[in-house]
Scaffold this motif. Structure first.
Motif, PDB file in Angstrom:
ATOM      1  N   MET A  91       0.860  -1.085   0.057  1.00 46.78           N
ATOM      2  CA  MET A  91       0.002  -0.077  -0.100  1.00 46.78           C
ATOM      3  C   MET A  91       0.843   1.258   0.101  1.00 46.78           C
ATOM      4  O   MET A  91       1.899   1.366   0.483  1.00 46.78           O
ATOM      5  CB  MET A  91      -0.912   0.101   1.183  1.00 46.78           C
TER       6      MET A  91
ATOM      7  N   PRO B  89       0.927  -3.868   4.718  1.00 50.33           N
ATOM      8  CA  PRO B  89       0.044  -3.079   5.680  1.00 50.33           C
ATOM      9  C   PRO B  89       0.711  -3.932   7.004  1.00 50.33           C
ATOM     10  O   PRO B  89       0.361  -3.210   8.323  1.00 50.33           O
ATOM     11  CB  PRO B  89      -1.394  -3.842   5.543  1.00 50.33           C
TER      12      PRO B  89
ATOM     13  N   THR C   7       3.636  -0.807  18.229  1.00 52.44           N
ATOM     14  CA  THR C   7       2.211  -1.403  18.390  1.00 52.44           C
ATOM     15  C   THR C   7       1.451  -0.292  17.476  1.00 52.44           C
ATOM     16  O   THR C   7       0.277   0.041  17.892  1.00 52.44           O
ATOM     17  CB  THR C   7       2.008  -1.239  19.727  1.00 52.44           C
TER      18      THR C   7
ATOM     19  N   PHE D  24       0.822   0.516  12.958  1.00 43.33           N
ATOM     20  CA  PHE D  24       1.273  -0.158  11.577  1.00 43.33           C
ATOM     21  C   PHE D  24       1.639   1.229  11.021  1.00 43.33           C
ATOM     22  O   PHE D  24       1.071   2.244  11.094  1.00 43.33           O
ATOM     23  CB  PHE D  24      -0.022  -0.721  10.849  1.00 43.33           C
TER      24      PHE D  24
ATOM     25  N   VAL E 107       0.883   1.922   7.955  1.00 44.76           N
ATOM     26  CA  VAL E 107      -0.212   2.452   7.266  1.00 44.76           C
ATOM     27  C   VAL E 107      -0.921   3.631   7.702  1.00 44.76           C
ATOM     28  O   VAL E 107      -1.591   4.259   7.631  1.00 44.76           O
ATOM     29  CB  VAL E 107      -1.001   1.210   6.435  1.00 44.76           C
ATOM     30  N   GLN E 108      -1.096   3.363   9.400  1.00 43.49           N
ATOM     31  CA  GLN E 108      -1.729   4.062  10.150  1.00 43.49           C
ATOM     32  C   GLN E 108      -0.905   5.543  10.212  1.00 43.49           C
ATOM     33  O   GLN E 108      -1.672   6.458  10.854  1.00 43.49           O
ATOM     34  CB  GLN E 108      -1.824   3.717  11.632  1.00 43.49           C
TER      35      GLN E 108
ATOM     36  N   PHE F  97      -2.211  -9.169   6.090  1.00 45.98           N
ATOM     37  CA  PHE F  97      -3.554  -8.852   6.147  1.00 45.98           C
ATOM     38  C   PHE F  97      -3.795  -7.883   4.936  1.00 45.98           C
ATOM     39  O   PHE F  97      -2.813  -7.082   4.634  1.00 45.98           O
ATOM     40  CB  PHE F  97      -4.279  -8.432   7.446  1.00 45.98           C
TER      41      PHE F  97
ATOM     42  N   TYR G  41      -5.571  -4.014   4.343  1.00 47.99           N
ATOM     43  CA  TYR G  41      -5.952  -3.010   5.231  1.00 47.99           C
ATOM     44  C   TYR G  41      -6.953  -2.180   4.512  1.00 47.99           C
ATOM     45  O   TYR G  41      -6.820  -1.675   3.253  1.00 47.99           O
ATOM     46  CB  TYR G  41      -4.723  -2.005   5.465  1.00 47.99           C
TER      47      TYR G  41
ATOM     48  N   ARG H 150      -9.097   1.787   5.180  1.00 49.02           N
ATOM     49  CA  ARG H 150      -9.333   2.926   6.203  1.00 49.02           C
ATOM     50  C   ARG H 150     -10.453   3.368   5.817  1.00 49.02           C
ATOM     51  O   ARG H 150     -10.936   3.887   4.888  1.00 49.02           O
ATOM     52  CB  ARG H 150      -8.184   4.068   5.695  1.00 49.02           C
TER      53      ARG H 150
ATOM     54  N   LEU I  12     -10.008  -2.049  13.507  1.00 49.64           N
ATOM     55  CA  LEU I  12      -8.732  -1.680  14.047  1.00 49.64           C
ATOM     56  C   LEU I  12      -9.054  -0.257  14.803  1.00 49.64           C
ATOM     57  O   LEU I  12      -9.207   0.634  13.957  1.00 49.64           O
ATOM     58  CB  LEU I  12      -7.356  -1.379  13.108  1.00 49.64           C
ATOM     59  N   ALA I  13      -8.957  -0.194  16.171  1.00 52.86           N
ATOM     60  CA  ALA I  13      -9.112   1.175  16.661  1.00 52.86           C
ATOM     61  C   ALA I  13      -7.914   1.484  17.268  1.00 52.86           C
ATOM     62  O   ALA I  13      -6.867   1.800  16.363  1.00 52.86           O
ATOM     63  CB  ALA I  13     -10.238   0.939  17.718  1.00 52.86           C
TER      64      ALA I  13
ATOM     65  N   GLY J 133      -5.621  -0.308  18.819  1.00 50.60           N
ATOM     66  CA  GLY J 133      -4.683  -1.363  18.248  1.00 50.60           C
ATOM     67  C   GLY J 133      -3.673  -1.781  19.453  1.00 50.60           C
ATOM     68  O   GLY J 133      -2.933  -2.809  19.414  1.00 50.60           O
TER      69      GLY J 133
ATOM     70  N   ILE K 298      -3.025  -5.370  18.181  1.00 49.78           N
ATOM     71  CA  ILE K 298      -1.766  -5.455  17.487  1.00 49.78           C
ATOM     72  C   ILE K 298      -0.683  -6.464  18.228  1.00 49.78           C
ATOM     73  O   ILE K 298      -0.361  -7.456  17.573  1.00 49.78           O
ATOM     74  CB  ILE K 298      -1.174  -3.974  17.287  1.00 49.78           C
TER      75      ILE K 298
ATOM     76  N   LEU L 122      -7.965  -5.683   8.166  1.00 43.81           N
ATOM     77  CA  LEU L 122      -8.397  -4.783   9.218  1.00 43.81           C
ATOM     78  C   LEU L 122      -8.976  -3.559   8.604  1.00 43.81           C
ATOM     79  O   LEU L 122      -8.711  -2.976   7.916  1.00 43.81           O
ATOM     80  CB  LEU L 122      -7.146  -4.632   9.735  1.00 43.81           C
TER      81      LEU L 122
ATOM     82  N   ASP M 186      -9.581   0.204   9.569  1.00 46.26           N
ATOM     83  CA  ASP M 186      -9.120   1.148  10.695  1.00 46.26           C
ATOM     84  C   ASP M 186     -10.005   2.145  10.505  1.00 46.26           C
ATOM     85  O   ASP M 186     -10.550   3.054   9.726  1.00 46.26           O
ATOM     86  CB  ASP M 186      -7.712   1.562   9.666  1.00 46.26           C
TER      87      ASP M 186
ATOM     88  N   ASN N 292      -9.592   5.021  12.630  1.00 45.66           N
ATOM     89  CA  ASN N 292      -8.852   6.270  13.398  1.00 45.66           C
ATOM     90  C   ASN N 292      -8.960   7.268  12.547  1.00 45.66           C
ATOM     91  O   ASN N 292      -8.983   8.331  13.394  1.00 45.66           O
ATOM     92  CB  ASN N 292      -7.498   5.528  13.640  1.00 45.66           C
TER      93      ASN N 292
END
Lengths: 164, 259
Positions: free
Chosen positions: A1, A18, A61, A63, A65-66, B6, B8, B10, B31-32, B34, B38, B51, B53, B55
């Motif tokens: 991604m 990811p 803890t 990712f 991608v976040q 996995f 992802y 959003r 996924l909040a 995490g 995680i 997941l 997400d 957020n």
């Protein structure tokens, strides 16, 4: 991604899996090895970085991608123009580190603490770093260093801002 | 260890998230924060294929008081609840709890609703939500919202009433009355250890009542021995914690110096 993350003021565009954790993205993809990986299970706090300047997060803890679209500050982003950040200088002055393994996380956790609470008392400092483990220097000098930085930043608030 | 691979996604709204869950099927997970999911994925205790997400859904991050309850959205971090001024004034059980979840850095990422959905028997929020008689709002795949009392929400360890394709969107804690209080107590070797607690109603407070509650807690506690302590120790500590919690709650109501 594909993701675009601003780290220490510089924008990086990368293609990541990811499942890549932010700590490994910083260390292995961007070569920013100042962020340490200790327990790798969100207990020790060595991997703490600042997200959008106002949140301390454990990068083992989360990712990568976040972090897309966000600003990350790592320990490398503290020093500006060859001058240590007041927190770094204070850790030096107060002997707030010995082996240095926990130091990046301690610095970034306290960096965010001082944004939210510019003048924390000793108990508040100890509470704030409760998720950061040091196994050699001991916490006494770390607390003193954060107190010193708090005093200096109060006298010179512009020094608090780093990154962009 | 790294999590298993996995996909992802959003989500940008609750509808978007629920539609994504429907699209991706049974193995998709929300996924909040995490902070539980995680680590579970890293230990391969959880292996979601996708997941979703949440957020980026800003409208889910709120703490609001209305109609006799405090509503906490699924995007609300522990840290946001901990630092919300009305918590320290009126919701002392929540204030106690939010300051004891994991450690302060984990609390800047972890969410209250996420902890409820994870429903670790050693987690802090399920215990407090049970004591506070909370309710959880769940968005269904059809886009409707159903509200579940916490007793029905918590099904078993790591299992909740949130069904396939559903998403918990809010938890509501009833506003305590003037003669209601609470206290959250926890014994840990270090921060981040996992949790126990209690709240009483109806009876006239006395030292004998507290002692009776402590004995009852020792009797009904059914702990497992581990490196944190033996069964005997944990049963005794269950009593001690219940005693401290009741005394602490009473003190907050101005009922001290009991006979």
């Amino acid at each position: 991604m594909k993701i675009a993350v601003t780290v220490n003021g510089e924008r990086y565009e990368r293609d990541v899996e990811p499942r890549t954790l932010l700590a490994y993205f910083l260390r292995e993809d961007l070569g920013l090895t100042g962020t340490h990986v200790g327990c790798d299970s969100s207990s020790c706090g060595c991997c703490v970085v600042a997200m959008d300047g106002d949140r301390a997060v454990k990068s083992c803890t989360m990712f990568a991608v976040q972090a897309d679209g966000h600003e990350i500050t790592t320990v490398e982003g503290l020093e500006q123009g060859g001058k240590l950040h007041p927190l770094q200088q204070a850790f030096w002055d107060q002997h707030g580190l010995q082996c240095g393994y926990c130091t990046p996380g301690m610095l970034m956790t306290s960096y965010v603490l001082l944004k939210h609470q510019p003048a924390p008392n000793e108990a508040e400092i100890r509470e704030a770093i409760a998720g950061n483990l040091c196994r050699c220097t001991g916490y006494q000098n770390i607390v003193k260093a954060i107190q010193q930085a708090s005093t200096e930043l109060a006298a010179e608030p512009a020094a608090a801002a780093v990154g962009s | 260890m790294f999590p298993a691979p996995f996909d992802y996604y959003r989500a940008h709204s609750v509808d978007d998230a629920v539609q994504a869950l429907a699209r991706f099927g049974d193995d998709a997970r929300i996924l909040a924060g995490g902070q539980s999911l995680i680590p579970a994925m890293r230990f391969r205790l959880a292996r979601p294929s996708v997941l979703v997400d949440i957020n980026a859904i800003d409208e889910l991050a709120y703490v609001r008081e209305s109609d006799g309850h405090l509503a906490v959205g699924a995007g609300t971090r522990d840290f946001a609840l901990e630092t919300a001024p009305l918590i320290a004034q009126r919701y002392l059980l929540l204030a106690d709890t939010s300051a004891l979840v994991a450690d302060p850095v984990v609390r800047q990422m972890g969410t209250v609703v996420g902890s409820l959905c994870h429903n670790d028997p050693a987690g802090d929020w399920p215990v407090t939500a049970l004591a506070a008689r909370a309710q959880v709002s769940i968005r269904t795949p059809g886009g409707a919202t159903r509200t579940v009392a916490i007793d029905d929400f918590v099904v078993d360890s790591y299992t909740t009433a949130v069904g396939t394709g559903e998403m918990a969107v809010e938890v509501r804690f009833p506003t305590p009355g003037t003669r209601t209080s609470g206290s959250y107590q926890k014994i840990e070797r270090k921060v981040g250890d996992f949790a126990a607690e209690k709240l009483l109603a109806g009876a006239k407070p006395s030292k004998d009542l507290i002692r009776a509650a402590m004995r009852e807690a020792e009797k009904i506690a059914d702990p497992s021995p581990d490196n944190r302590g033996s069964v005997e120790y944990k049963k005794a500590m269950a009593g001690v914690l219940v005693g401290r919690a009741i005394a602490g709650a009473l003190e907050r109501l101005g009922v001290g110096g009991l006979k």
